[in-house]
Design an enzyme around this catalytic site. Structure first.
Site, PDB file in Angstrom:
ATOM      1  N   ARG A  34       3.918 -19.558   3.393  1.00  0.00           N
ATOM      2  CA  ARG A  34       3.458 -19.712   4.786  1.00  0.00           C
ATOM      3  C   ARG A  34       3.445 -21.183   5.215  1.00  0.00           C
ATOM      4  O   ARG A  34       3.628 -21.485   6.392  1.00  0.00           O
ATOM      5  CB  ARG A  34       2.088 -19.055   4.985  1.00  0.00           C
ATOM      6  N   ASP A  58      -3.693 -15.157   7.882  1.00  0.00           N
ATOM      7  CA  ASP A  58      -2.406 -15.652   7.381  1.00  0.00           C
ATOM      8  C   ASP A  58      -1.620 -16.422   8.444  1.00  0.00           C
ATOM      9  O   ASP A  58      -0.630 -17.091   8.126  1.00  0.00           O
ATOM     10  CB  ASP A  58      -1.558 -14.483   6.853  1.00  0.00           C
ATOM     11  N   ARG A  70       0.832  -1.215   0.000  1.00  0.00           N
ATOM     12  CA  ARG A  70       0.000   0.000   0.000  1.00  0.00           C
ATOM     13  C   ARG A  70       0.862   1.259   0.000  1.00  0.00           C
ATOM     14  O   ARG A  70       0.464   2.287  -0.570  1.00  0.00           O
ATOM     15  CB  ARG A  70      -0.958  -0.034   1.195  1.00  0.00           C
TER      16      ARG A  70
HETATM   17  C1  S3P Z   1      -4.106  -9.035   2.339  1.00  0.00           C
HETATM   18  C2  S3P Z   1      -5.342  -9.526   2.654  1.00  0.00           C
HETATM   19  C3  S3P Z   1      -5.597 -10.930   2.981  1.00  0.00           C
HETATM   20  C4  S3P Z   1      -4.311 -11.667   3.317  1.00  0.00           C
HETATM   21  C5  S3P Z   1      -3.214 -11.368   2.341  1.00  0.00           C
HETATM   22  C6  S3P Z   1      -2.903  -9.883   2.339  1.00  0.00           C
HETATM   23  C7  S3P Z   1      -3.961  -7.596   2.012  1.00  0.00           C
HETATM   24  O1  S3P Z   1      -6.177 -11.572   1.862  1.00  0.00           O
HETATM   25  O2  S3P Z   1      -4.547 -13.059   3.374  1.00  0.00           O
HETATM   26  O3  S3P Z   1      -2.043 -12.083   2.664  1.00  0.00           O
HETATM   27  O4  S3P Z   1      -2.833  -7.092   2.004  1.00  0.00           O
HETATM   28  O5  S3P Z   1      -4.994  -6.950   1.779  1.00  0.00           O
HETATM   29  P1  S3P Z   1      -7.773 -11.588   1.605  1.00  0.00           P
HETATM   30  O6  S3P Z   1      -8.198 -10.211   1.331  1.00  0.00           O
HETATM   31  O7  S3P Z   1      -7.962 -12.488   0.427  1.00  0.00           O
HETATM   32  O8  S3P Z   1      -8.370 -12.152   2.857  1.00  0.00           O
END
Ligand code: S3P
Length: 446
Positions: free
Chosen positions: A398, A322, A27
């Protein structure tokens, strides 16, 4: 690469600064590229996933310079991205592909997003559906509504969208697209998923508000039109709690262990693992808690002790999605049964993480059962030492790191051998080095 792990006769001791948060690093690049002005990012995670995002923005004409974990980004403004010369490669990164789908839908040019074998199997309908309702011209070229994604930039309109899943990637794709839309967007999810996007947009001047409803749903309102500005001062990325999780768990595998994990991100929407550790009876303390740039962080001091099984379900799941593979590994040494429920999202991660964990634990002789929406693991006090075996990582970072932690139960003569272990570079390139240093009792790994 095959990684060999053992821990019998060793302890985990010392302090460690885990690398920067992956979600926030993605981000940091995306949001800073969209506003006019310079942003300096510190603590960026230079892992394969985040480098995919960086490469894409460079191909969209943004100047980004990297020196180690420091980035200097010269944003040119929301409307100033340039048409890329070719298709944009997202590697293994779902966050890159889904968030980029939101951003690229609002441009005046066309683009194509593609990924590696694993990413091109992951569901994209979840972003196509709300984005299409906003007026995006986006199609999935894969067989099952999967990537490559073809996007023809178009005019967008705000929507009211109730998502069936708590997914920060879907939410962020919609919120990013809504910055380019006409009219307000209201996005609702069953319970709050990680909210880095909302916090960052708010810090950059967006008109955004989150309401937690009586039934636990989260409703995010975004009214576009505000001039966004870069994050003032230095954009400091906290340590990734999802990377810290492996050491949090590892500490309970080796009697006598004590670990201090420094500057770990403690955002409430990410810190479900701490709730679970408390429920399991783990000894830990949070020190030096502070908030920088709207994100809480602190040091986590963990001390070895016995654990009990627990249930992990409901609104906790998005707060530790995660961390579930490594929590399943932790459950193997806790007294009694651990039940993981409402976690069907694990099936559509970099691998089917329910199946990957259960297959590997079963092949190692540890009792567990795969269920519709999770798994049950029977904790075994007497599995020390564990006879190691060669097991697949399913090329999922992971899974590789979680089974590395389980490998600490093995002896040097019979270590755990993890196949395709180089996949750890997706989120934590220095993982094995950091683990080895702590195992040798190195007091400083920062
Ligand atoms: C993430 C959101 C999660 C997470 C991923 C990172 C993010 O996924 O599992 O590792 O940075 O927005 P989901 O939005 O599919 O739950």
């Amino acid at each position: 690469m095959i990684a060999k792990l053992y821990g019998v006769g060793r302890v985990l001791k010392g302090k460690l600064c885990v690398p920067g948060d992956k979600s926030i690093s993605h981000r940091a690049i995306m949001f800073s590229s969209l506003v006019k002005g310079k942003t300096v990012v510190e603590g960026f995670l230079p892992s394969e996933d985040c480098l995919s995002t960086m490469d894409i923005f460079q191909k969209l004409g943004v100047s980004i310079e990297r020196e180690g974990t420091k980035l200097t980004i010269e944003g040119k403004g929301m409307e100033a991205l340039e048409a890329p010369a070719g298709s944009l490669y997202c590697g293994n990164s779902g966050t890159t592909m889904r968030l980029m789908a939101g951003i690229l839908s609002g441009q005046t040019f066309s683009s194509v997003l593609f990924g590696d074998e694993s990413l091109e199997k992951r569901p994209m309908g979840r972003v196509l559906s709300p984005l299409s309702k906003m007026g995006a011209k986006i199609s999935a070229e894969g067989e099952k509504c999967t990537a490559p994604l073809k996007i023809e930039g178009s005019a967008l309109k705000g929507i009211c969208y109730e998502s069936p899943i708590s997914s920060a990637q879907v939410k962020s794709a919609v919120l990013l697209a809504s910055l380019y839309a006409k009219g307000e967007t209201v996005y609702t999810e069953p319970s709050l998923s990680r909210d880095h996007t909302e916090r960052l947009l708010s810090a950059m001047g967006a008109d955004i508000e989150t309401r937690i409803l009586k039934d636990g749903k989260a409703e995010i309102h975004l009214r576009p039109g505000k001039d966004l500005h870069p994050i003032p001062g230095i954009f400091s990325v906290p340590g990734d709690i999802s990377s810290a999780a492996y050491f949090m768990a590892a500490c309970f595998f080796l009697p006598g262990s004590e670990v201090l994990l420094e500057s770990v991100g403690l955002n409430e929407s990410r810190s479900g693992i701490l709730d679970v550790l408390s429920n399991m009876g783990a000894k830990f303390q949070i020190l030096n808690k502070k908030t920088i740039g709207g994100e809480e962080r602190g040091d986590v001091l963990l001390t070895y002790g016995k654990l009990r099984g627990t249930e992990i379900a409901g609104a906790l799941i998005p707060r530790l999605i995660d961390e579930l593979p490594v929590l399943a590994i932790l459950a193997t040494i806790a007294e009694g049964e651990t039940v993981i429920k409402n976690a069907e999202e694990l099936k559509v991660k970099e691998s089917n993480r329910i199946r990957a964990v259960v297959e590997n634990l079963t092949s190692l002789g540890i009792p567990c059962v795969e269920t519709e929406d999770g798994m049950r693991i029977s904790g075994q006090d007497g599995i020390f030492p564990l006879k190691g075996k060669r097991i697949p990582s399913f090329k999922d970072h992971r899974i590789a790191m979680s089974f590395a932690v389980l490998g600490l139960l093995c002896s040097k003569e019979s270590p755990m051998e993890i196949e395709d272990a180089e996949c750890i570079s997706i989120s934590y390139p220095g993982f094995f080095k950091d683990l080895e240093k702590l195992l040798d009792g190195n007091p400083e790994v920062c």
